[in-house]
Structure formats: structure tokens, C-alpha cells
Scaffold this active site. Structure first.
Site, PDB file in Angstrom:
ATOM      1  N   HIS A   1      10.810 -19.506  11.249  1.00 47.80           N
ATOM      2  CA  HIS A   1      10.027 -19.623  12.483  1.00 47.80           C
ATOM      3  C   HIS A   1      10.423 -20.849  13.312  1.00 47.80           C
ATOM      4  O   HIS A   1      10.025 -20.947  14.480  1.00 47.80           O
ATOM      5  CB  HIS A   1       8.529 -19.706  12.181  1.00 47.80           C
ATOM      6  CG  HIS A   1       7.963 -18.469  11.577  1.00 47.80           C
ATOM      7  ND1 HIS A   1       8.128 -17.220  12.135  1.00 47.80           N
ATOM      8  CD2 HIS A   1       7.220 -18.277  10.447  1.00 47.80           C
ATOM      9  CE1 HIS A   1       7.517 -16.318  11.386  1.00 47.80           C
ATOM     10  NE2 HIS A   1       6.964 -16.928  10.355  1.00 47.80           N
TER      11      HIS A   1
ATOM     12  N   ASP B   1      11.471 -10.975   5.263  1.00 47.67           N
ATOM     13  CA  ASP B   1      10.122 -11.552   5.268  1.00 47.67           C
ATOM     14  C   ASP B   1       9.192 -10.647   6.071  1.00 47.67           C
ATOM     15  O   ASP B   1       9.618  -9.975   7.020  1.00 47.67           O
ATOM     16  CB  ASP B   1      10.187 -12.940   5.909  1.00 47.67           C
ATOM     17  CG  ASP B   1       8.909 -13.745   5.743  1.00 47.67           C
ATOM     18  OD1 ASP B   1       8.888 -14.623   4.870  1.00 47.67           O
ATOM     19  OD2 ASP B   1       7.956 -13.510   6.509  1.00 47.67           O
TER      20      ASP B   1
ATOM     21  N   ASP C   1       6.500 -11.897   1.119  1.00 42.67           N
ATOM     22  CA  ASP C   1       5.142 -11.680   1.575  1.00 42.67           C
ATOM     23  C   ASP C   1       4.905 -10.274   2.124  1.00 42.67           C
ATOM     24  O   ASP C   1       3.809  -9.976   2.609  1.00 42.67           O
ATOM     25  CB  ASP C   1       4.730 -12.731   2.604  1.00 42.67           C
ATOM     26  CG  ASP C   1       5.813 -13.053   3.603  1.00 42.67           C
ATOM     27  OD1 ASP C   1       6.862 -12.386   3.591  1.00 42.67           O
ATOM     28  OD2 ASP C   1       5.615 -13.988   4.412  1.00 42.67           O
TER      29      ASP C   1
END
Length: 253
Positions: free
Chosen positions: A70, A107, A190
Site C-alpha cells: 500500500h 493479498d 488475508d
């Protein structure tokens, strides 16, 4: 600084020097040892690239925190201070003179920082599967940057069937067409069904399937060269199981 602006690094150093806890945003906190951890995380990816390019190892997994995908060129966000995967990819291009490096991101959250960096770099390709809608709100299928980005958004509740179909029909063919000289993997776990931060429903076997597919592709196009860097994963049991299965699959041909 292959990836981040001098101002961003100066800000992190200034906040670190202030000491104690600093809330950069509601998700991103800087503590007394956070900057050292972030620098070591980025350095771990660079070191892994060097080990592979020297022939010491064929593939590497870098077990690090904080994650990185990010982090934008000029901003920390989403738990991320430095963009570990993009730094490793750009380093492989600039230091080892590789013509094409692909960043593969599974992810559950879209790697907005990695996308920003790859969108203007003809040496890089960014390929991502992620839940949408979900944080950070980027990663629509239409975001392609002239072919340098391949986004495969998955609806909340998607599981093995949708995940594997996206990679088999879109992600893996795009990687094969790009014919990378090196693969950098943003390995977030995740998307597992037990993870509390999103709503995809992957099983450990799905991470194994994609990892084996990436190894097969790397063996075909880039002498097996893969650096995988840990990104998200917030259920500790699912994270441990996912990482273990991923590393075992990386070691097998």
C-alpha cells in the site's frame, strides 16, 4: 529511493526522531522500532534478489513486517511504510539489468502503491487478485495503464472457484505473455476464509495451487527466479498455515 521520494523518507525519519507513538493515519502507526523494521524489510527483499541473481539460491521467501504494497511513492498507508515488493522489483531492473520484472499480488487488498509505481514503468508488470469493494478502493478491472496493470477484482464471498478461474484465465496468461525475467510475489494470506479483515473464502490449497503455478511459469521463463515477500494475514493460524504451505510449494518443482 528507486521507489520513494526523498520527502517521504525524510518524513519517516522525522517522525521516528520524535519518538514514541505516531499515528500516520488510522491504520498506520509508527513506533520506536518501526522505521528500522521497515528498512530491514525492504533490505530483505533486495538481499533476496542478490542471492538469487548470484546463483546462491533459486527462490526465496522473505518473512517480514511491516508489509509494503500500500505504500505510495510519497506516502505511508495501510500498515505499510515502504513498498518492499516494488523496491525489490526496481532493484532487479536497475542493479541487475533485467529487462522485465513482474509483481504478482494475491493479498486480499489491492496493492495501490505497487500499481502506482508499475503504471509508469515499462520494465514492470503488476498482476493482482483482490476483493472489491474493499480497502483501499483501487484495482478495478479497467485500470490497465496501457497493459502494465492486470487487475482481477473478486466479489466478497468469492472462494476457490472464482480465485482459480481468474488466475487461470487472466493472470497467468498475462504473466506468460509478458515473459518476465524475474518474479516478485506480494504474498498476502488475508484472503483466507478465517481472516477477519475481508470476506474472500480461500483455502490453504488455493495458495498452494497458485504458488505451484507461479513456480512452473518461472521455470519456463526466468530460470525459476522468484522472490516472495510477506504482505497481509491477520488470523495467526491461517497466516502460519498459509506461509508454511507457500514456502513448501516454492521449494518443490
Amino acid at each position: 529511493m528507486l521507489v520513494h521520494s526523498p520527502a517521504h523518507l525524510a518524513t519517516l525519519r522525522r517522525l521516528h526522531a520524535a519518538g514514541g507513538r505516531v499515528d500516520i493515519d488510522p491504520d498506520t502507526v509508527l513506533m520506536e522500532t518501526s522505521l528500522e523494521a521497515a528498512l530491514r524489510a525492504a533490505g530483505g527483499g533486495v538481499h533476496a534478489v542478490d542471492l538469487i541473481m548470484s546463483g546462491s539460491v533459486e527462490r526465496a521467501f522473505v518473512a517480514i513486517r511491516p508489509p509494503g504494497h500500500h505504500a505510495e511513492p510519497a506516502a505511508a498507508m495501510g500498515f505499510c511504510l515502504l513498498n518492499n515488493a516494488a523496491i525489490a522489483a526496481r532493484y532487479a531492473v536497475t542493479h541487475h539489468k533485467l529487462p522485465r520484472v513482474a509483481i504478482v499480488d494475491f493479498d486480499v487488498h489491492h496493492g495501490n502503491g505497487s500499481q502506482t509505481i508499475c503504471a509508469t514503468d515499462t520494465n514492470l508488470l503488476y498482476v493482482s487478485s483482490h476483493q472489491m469493494p474493499c480497502y483501499p478502493g483501487t484495482g478495478a478491472r479497467e485500470e490497465t495503464a496501457g497493459g502494465r496493470l492486470v487487475n482481477m477484482p473478486l466479489a466478497p464471498g468469492s472462494g476457490s472457484k472464482q480465485f482459480r478461474a481468474a488466475w487461470a484465465a487472466t493472470g497467468l496468461p498475462a504473466l506468460a505473455a509478458f515473459a518476465p525475467s524475474f518474479l516478485v510475489v506480494s504474498a498476502g494470506f488475508d484472503a483466507h476464509l478465517d481472516d477477519p479483515l475481508a470476506q474472500l473464502r480461500l483455502q490453504i490449497e488455493d495458495f498452494v495451487w497458485l504458488t505451484r503455478s507461479l513456480v512452473e511459469l518461472a521455470n519456463t521463463c526466468c530460470a525459476g527466479r522468484i522472490v516472495s515477500l510477506l504482505e497481509g494475514g491477520y488470523d495467526l493460524h491461517a497466516l502460519a498455515a498459509g506461509v508454511s504451505a507457500h514456502v513448501i510449494a516454492l521449494m518443490q518443482d
